[in-house]
Design a protein around this motif. Structure first.
Motif, PDB file in Angstrom:
ATOM      1  N   UNK A  61       0.812  -1.221   0.000  1.00  0.00           N
ATOM      2  CA  UNK A  61       0.000   0.000   0.000  1.00  0.00           C
ATOM      3  C   UNK A  61       0.839   1.262   0.000  1.00  0.00           C
ATOM      4  N   UNK A  62       2.117   1.147   0.377  1.00  0.00           N
ATOM      5  CA  UNK A  62       2.985   2.325   0.464  1.00  0.00           C
ATOM      6  C   UNK A  62       4.240   2.191  -0.390  1.00  0.00           C
ATOM      7  N   UNK A  63       4.334   1.119  -1.173  1.00  0.00           N
ATOM      8  CA  UNK A  63       5.480   0.937  -2.072  1.00  0.00           C
ATOM      9  C   UNK A  63       5.238   1.687  -3.378  1.00  0.00           C
ATOM     10  N   UNK A  67       1.722   0.502  -5.212  1.00  0.00           N
ATOM     11  CA  UNK A  67       0.490   1.041  -4.616  1.00  0.00           C
ATOM     12  C   UNK A  67      -0.554   1.481  -5.626  1.00  0.00           C
ATOM     13  N   UNK A  68      -0.178   1.598  -6.887  1.00  0.00           N
ATOM     14  CA  UNK A  68      -1.163   1.920  -7.929  1.00  0.00           C
ATOM     15  C   UNK A  68      -1.738   0.661  -8.574  1.00  0.00           C
ATOM     16  N   UNK A 116      -3.558   7.751   0.280  1.00  0.00           N
ATOM     17  CA  UNK A 116      -2.301   7.909   1.023  1.00  0.00           C
ATOM     18  C   UNK A 116      -2.056   9.391   1.294  1.00  0.00           C
ATOM     19  N   UNK A 117      -2.179  10.209   0.263  1.00  0.00           N
ATOM     20  CA  UNK A 117      -1.990  11.663   0.417  1.00  0.00           C
ATOM     21  C   UNK A 117      -3.027  12.260   1.354  1.00  0.00           C
TER      22      UNK A 117
END
Length: 168
Positions: A61-63, A67-68, A116-117
């Motif tokens: 989820x944060x790589x 994550x896309x 995430x942002x």
């Protein structure tokens, strides 16, 4: 002469409020990641401090490189209410992912990169698990810039003091 038993005085207390949550994200599928972001976002909207701790496949989820591209887990997912073999058919995971993304878009749930942002900008702290990072041979450069640090489980517990720990 019998004496009445003394009754303890009943006191009323106000219900406790949650001031802080620490959410552990260990699954790398769409249905494993979204609950954590939704809960963290909801916490911040209610003024509750929130930390996200990504471990094992939750790191996806944060790589930056993954994550896309998060998909729905279709094989062996009892929530889909279908035979396991059906989920293994080529293209089925992509189809299920597209359908779920379409439904989330209808109710205004953002895609993972945007989420995430959003949570980071609202004050949620994002951390990667050191043991998982080491196990997969990753470095801080592999993660999106919103990730604050790679921390140990002990450091996570220190940050979670006084809060509720939630596993998604």
């Amino acid at each position: 002469m019998a004496t009445a038993l003394e009754q303890p005085e009943l006191t009323t207390t106000e219900p406790e409020t949650i001031e802080k949550v620490a959410i552990v994200v260990s699954k790398g599928s769409l249905e494993g990641i979204y609950p954590a972001f939704i809960m963290a976002n909801g916490a911040r909207m209610d003024g509750i401090e929130a930390d996200l701790f990504f471990t094992f496949f939750g790191l996806d989820a944060i790589r930056k490189d993954r994550y896309e591209k998060i998909k729905v887990a279709t094989v062996g997912n009892p929530g889909l209410h279908m035979p396991t073999w059906l989920g293994a058919l080529p293209g089925f995971s992509a189809l299920a992912t597209k359908l779920m993304q379409r439904q989330m878009e209808k109710i205004d749930i953002p895609p993972i990169p945007e989420f995430v942002e959003l949570v980071h900008d609202s004050g949620v702290h994002l951390y990667a698990c050191k043991a998982s990072v080491d196990m997969f041979g990753l470095t801080m450069e592999d993660f999106v810039p919103q990730v604050e640090d790679v921390i140990s489980v002990g450091e996570f517990y220190e940050k979670a003091v006084g809060g509720q720990i939630i596993f998604t």
